[in-house]
Scaffold this active site. Structure first.
Site, PDB file in Angstrom:
ATOM      1  N   ASP A 164      -1.395   7.007   6.085  1.00 39.95           N
ATOM      2  CA  ASP A 164      -1.311   5.605   6.483  1.00 39.95           C
ATOM      3  C   ASP A 164      -2.192   5.382   7.715  1.00 39.95           C
ATOM      4  O   ASP A 164      -2.386   6.298   8.523  1.00 39.95           O
ATOM      5  CB  ASP A 164       0.144   5.250   6.791  1.00 39.95           C
ATOM      6  CG  ASP A 164       0.384   3.760   6.784  1.00 39.95           C
ATOM      7  OD1 ASP A 164      -0.526   3.005   6.376  1.00 39.95           O
ATOM      8  OD2 ASP A 164       1.483   3.326   7.180  1.00 39.95           O
ATOM      9  N   LYS A 199       0.830  -1.208   0.000  1.00 41.50           N
ATOM     10  CA  LYS A 199       0.000   0.000   0.000  1.00 41.50           C
ATOM     11  C   LYS A 199       0.865   1.259   0.000  1.00 41.50           C
ATOM     12  O   LYS A 199       0.613   2.198  -0.777  1.00 41.50           O
ATOM     13  CB  LYS A 199      -0.937  -0.009   1.222  1.00 41.50           C
ATOM     14  CG  LYS A 199      -1.958  -1.141   1.198  1.00 41.50           C
ATOM     15  CD  LYS A 199      -2.933  -1.048   2.339  1.00 41.50           C
ATOM     16  CE  LYS A 199      -2.300  -1.291   3.684  1.00 41.50           C
ATOM     17  NZ  LYS A 199      -1.748  -2.665   3.828  1.00 41.50           N
ATOM     18  N   THR A 200       1.880   1.296   0.840  1.00 38.34           N
ATOM     19  CA  THR A 200       2.770   2.459   0.870  1.00 38.34           C
ATOM     20  C   THR A 200       3.521   2.600  -0.451  1.00 38.34           C
ATOM     21  O   THR A 200       3.679   3.707  -0.981  1.00 38.34           O
ATOM     22  CB  THR A 200       3.765   2.341   2.031  1.00 38.34           C
ATOM     23  OG1 THR A 200       3.054   2.260   3.271  1.00 38.34           O
ATOM     24  CG2 THR A 200       4.707   3.540   2.074  1.00 38.34           C
ATOM     25  N   THR A 205      -5.586  -1.197   7.065  1.00 38.74           N
ATOM     26  CA  THR A 205      -5.702  -2.644   7.214  1.00 38.74           C
ATOM     27  C   THR A 205      -7.060  -3.017   7.783  1.00 38.74           C
ATOM     28  O   THR A 205      -7.377  -4.192   7.906  1.00 38.74           O
ATOM     29  CB  THR A 205      -4.608  -3.179   8.157  1.00 38.74           C
ATOM     30  OG1 THR A 205      -4.708  -2.509   9.420  1.00 38.74           O
ATOM     31  CG2 THR A 205      -3.228  -2.927   7.578  1.00 38.74           C
ATOM     32  N   ARG A 242       6.746  -8.248   1.879  1.00 36.76           N
ATOM     33  CA  ARG A 242       7.627  -7.746   2.951  1.00 36.76           C
ATOM     34  C   ARG A 242       8.324  -8.902   3.651  1.00 36.76           C
ATOM     35  O   ARG A 242       9.530  -8.831   3.951  1.00 36.76           O
ATOM     36  CB  ARG A 242       6.812  -6.941   3.960  1.00 36.76           C
ATOM     37  CG  ARG A 242       7.607  -6.510   5.199  1.00 36.76           C
ATOM     38  CD  ARG A 242       6.792  -5.628   6.111  1.00 36.76           C
ATOM     39  NE  ARG A 242       6.590  -4.323   5.493  1.00 36.76           N
ATOM     40  CZ  ARG A 242       5.556  -3.524   5.762  1.00 36.76           C
ATOM     41  NH1 ARG A 242       4.613  -3.922   6.601  1.00 36.76           N
ATOM     42  NH2 ARG A 242       5.461  -2.351   5.186  1.00 36.76           N
TER      43      ARG A 242
END
Length: 351
Positions: free
Chosen positions: A123, A78-79, A172, A231
């Site tokens: 965020d 997302k980032t 999230t 990640r």
């Protein structure tokens, strides 16, 4: 999925190699591996294509694109997508987060300093304080903020016009967003977990950026233990690189991947010590359940919140644990993964 954990629980999660979240130090390490453009971004084909179309159309019209909401579990990009959006638009990127904005005045200060066409990345947007969220409604729809001057009965609101800008929100927990805030987003994209072949592409790209050669077998092995999360793939890749450098021959082959992941206690399904502890307690100590969350947490020496928020989501998603009104139960796959035989007495709910 660590958004709502206590400090103590967060300390537990930071020790886990397969945690989906990241701290500031790891985010700095990730920065060098982040894709910069859509054509470098692997996976999420539907969201990527839809976003690319939205941005291309906005550029053609010479206007700021609709506000974008990206939802999904942590670690899926997302980032990275927010940064790509700014790069594709050729616009500056302002980064902040919901927990950092506790008052409407904090958000007003950020909004009033935005330049025309700038991208504001929020965020954990679901954690915005309510007064700040209400201010954001107006700013996103009408491009203005109302600055309150004075106090009490003599207070008055002065509207301050804002240049067109684009909000990119990441969450999230999309269900926790107020409906009026969700409605202000013109585009909503949900990010799904990655397939193993997609993670292999992520690993190949990351290995190239790190200047190491990653064998195909090793890439498949790391990808299969990464819980569908880039990640985690990149984190495991760095640990395999460390093992190959210190204890191996410098090559990131299948032997190095096996050895490194054994050292770090990440098994073939991507389970670590905490995950296996939960499964072992559930199967061995409680005969497969059902057992209450608190009792299960005491058995593994963790807080109930840690078991529920950190270990359970993946175990449930992989069909290893079931959640019922009577408590947690071991699914057949849990017994198989531990190499155990389920009891035949019918005590388990799903045997």
């Amino acid at each position: 999925m660590t958004d709502d954990l206590t400090d103590e629980d967060a300390a537990v999660t930071t020790e886990r190699l397969v945690r989906p979240g990241a701290d500031d130090i790891e985010r700095a390490a990730e920065a060098a591996l982040r894709p910069k453009r859509f054509d470098e971004f692997v996976g999420q084909r539907v969201v990527r294509d839809q976003l690319s179309l939205v941005l291309e159309a906005a550029l053609g019209r010479g206007r700021a694109p609709d506000h974008v909401l990206l939802s999904g579990p942590p670690g899926l990009g997302k980032t990275t997508l927010a940064m790509i959006i700014a790069a594709e638009l050729g616009a500056p990127l302002r980064v902040t987060s919901g927990p950092a904005i506790q008052h409407a005045g904090d958000l007003a200060a950020v909004l009033s300093s935005l330049e025309e066409g700038e991208v504001l990345f929020l965020d954990e947007i679901h954690r915005l304080a309510r007064p700040a969220a209400e201010l954001l409604y107006v700013a996103m729809e009408d491009f203005r903020v109302d600055v309150v001057v004075g106090k009490g009965a003599g207070a008055s609101a002065i509207p301050l016009a804002l240049p067109p800008f684009t909000v990119v929100g990441a969450t999230t927990r999309a269900g926790l967003l107020p409906a009026p805030l969700r409605d202000r987003f013109g585009f909503t994209g949900h990010l799904d977990f990655y397939a193993i072949d997609e993670l292999e592409q992520v690993l190949a790209r990351s290995a190239g950026l790190l200047g190491v050669h990653l064998g195909d077998d090793a890439a498949h092995e790391i990808a299969s233990r990464s819980r569908g999360t880039p990640r985690i793939s990149n984190r495991l890749l760095r640990r395999v690189r460390d093992w190959a450098q210190v204890r191996g021959n410098g090559r990131l082959d299948l032997e190095a991947a096996h050895a490194a992941l054994t050292v770090y206690e990440v098994d073939a399904l991507g389970l670590d010590r905490l995950d296996r502890g939960v499964l072992t307690a559930l199967c061995v100590r409680f005969g497969g359940g059902p057992v209450g969350l608190t009792t299960l947490a005491v058995a593994v020496g963790e807080e109930p919140e840690t078991v529920e928020m950190v270990a359970e989501p993946f175990l449930v998603r992989e069909g290893l644990v079931g959640r019922t009104a009577r408590g947690r139960v071991a699914m057949p796959a849990a017994w198989e993964h531990l190499g155990l035989t389920p009891p035949t007495s019918g005590t388990t709910l799903f045997s």
